[in-house]
Design a protein around this motif. Structure first.
Motif, short mmCIF file in Angstrom:
data_model
loop_
_atom_site.label_atom_id
_atom_site.label_comp_id
_atom_site.label_asym_id
_atom_site.label_seq_id
_atom_site.Cartn_x
_atom_site.Cartn_y
_atom_site.Cartn_z
N UNK A 15 6.61 -5.72 1.29
CA UNK A 15 7.26 -4.70 0.48
C UNK A 15 8.68 -5.12 0.09
N UNK A 16 9.43 -5.65 1.03
CA UNK A 16 10.80 -6.10 0.76
C UNK A 16 10.82 -7.26 -0.22
N UNK A 17 9.90 -8.21 -0.04
CA UNK A 17 9.82 -9.35 -0.97
C UNK A 17 9.53 -8.84 -2.38
N UNK A 18 8.59 -7.92 -2.50
CA UNK A 18 8.26 -7.36 -3.81
C UNK A 18 9.44 -6.67 -4.46
N UNK A 19 10.14 -5.87 -3.68
CA UNK A 19 11.31 -5.17 -4.21
C UNK A 19 12.38 -6.15 -4.67
N UNK A 20 12.64 -7.17 -3.86
CA UNK A 20 13.65 -8.16 -4.22
C UNK A 20 13.27 -8.93 -5.49
N UNK A 21 11.99 -9.27 -5.65
CA UNK A 21 11.57 -9.99 -6.86
C UNK A 21 11.83 -9.16 -8.12
N UNK A 22 11.47 -7.89 -8.06
CA UNK A 22 11.69 -7.01 -9.21
C UNK A 22 13.19 -6.82 -9.45
N UNK A 59 -2.19 0.10 1.20
CA UNK A 59 -2.34 0.12 2.66
C UNK A 59 -1.91 1.47 3.24
N UNK A 60 -0.87 2.04 2.67
CA UNK A 60 -0.32 3.29 3.20
C UNK A 60 -0.75 4.53 2.41
N UNK A 61 -1.72 4.36 1.51
CA UNK A 61 -2.27 5.47 0.71
C UNK A 61 -1.18 6.28 0.02
N UNK A 62 -0.23 5.59 -0.60
CA UNK A 62 0.83 6.26 -1.34
C UNK A 62 0.44 6.25 -2.82
N UNK A 67 3.04 -7.13 -4.85
CA UNK A 67 3.41 -6.95 -3.43
C UNK A 67 3.55 -5.47 -3.10
N UNK A 68 4.26 -4.74 -3.95
CA UNK A 68 4.47 -3.32 -3.70
C UNK A 68 3.18 -2.52 -3.86
N UNK A 69 2.32 -2.93 -4.78
CA UNK A 69 1.02 -2.28 -4.95
C UNK A 69 0.18 -2.43 -3.68
N UNK A 70 0.16 -3.61 -3.12
CA UNK A 70 -0.62 -3.86 -1.90
C UNK A 70 -0.15 -2.96 -0.76
N UNK A 71 1.16 -2.87 -0.58
CA UNK A 71 1.66 -2.03 0.52
C UNK A 71 1.42 -0.55 0.23
N UNK A 72 1.46 -0.15 -1.04
CA UNK A 72 1.17 1.24 -1.39
C UNK A 72 -0.28 1.58 -1.08
#
Length: 87
Positions: free
Chosen positions: A10-17, A53-56, A46-51
């Motif tokens: 999630x952090x890697x995804x946020x930093x890339x964007x 996983x956590x059903x967000x 990256x953020x989609x994958x974590x979303x």
């Protein structure tokens, strides 16, 4: 502080964007359009994958859309239909 693997993704995804956005905002034209879209695509994936996983669900829609839009933009660039630069 122990970070779980999904938080690291999630952090890697946020930093890339954020890197893509900051560079384009502060130094317009610094990134090639394809580089900008690749950073966006990877970050949103990256953020989609974590979303997922956590059903967000809101973030699934947001990041899934962001990923698809980035892929369409990359496909358009590959076909020579990139952005027109106004001068």
């Amino acid at each position: 502080m122990d970070l779980a693997w999904d938080q690291i993704v999630s952090l890697v995804g946020a930093f890339l964007i954020l890197i893509a956005y900051a560079l384009e905002s502060l130094k317009p034209g610094y990134l090639k359009p394809a580089t900008f879209q690749i950073l966006n695509a990877l970050g949103s994936l990256c953020l989609f994958i974590t979303a997922v996983i956590h059903s967000q669900y809101g973030f699934i829609v947001l990041e899934g859309s962001w990923f698809i839009i980035s892929l369409v933009a990359l496909a358009r660039l590959a076909m020579g239909k990139g952005p027109k630069v106004l001068k």
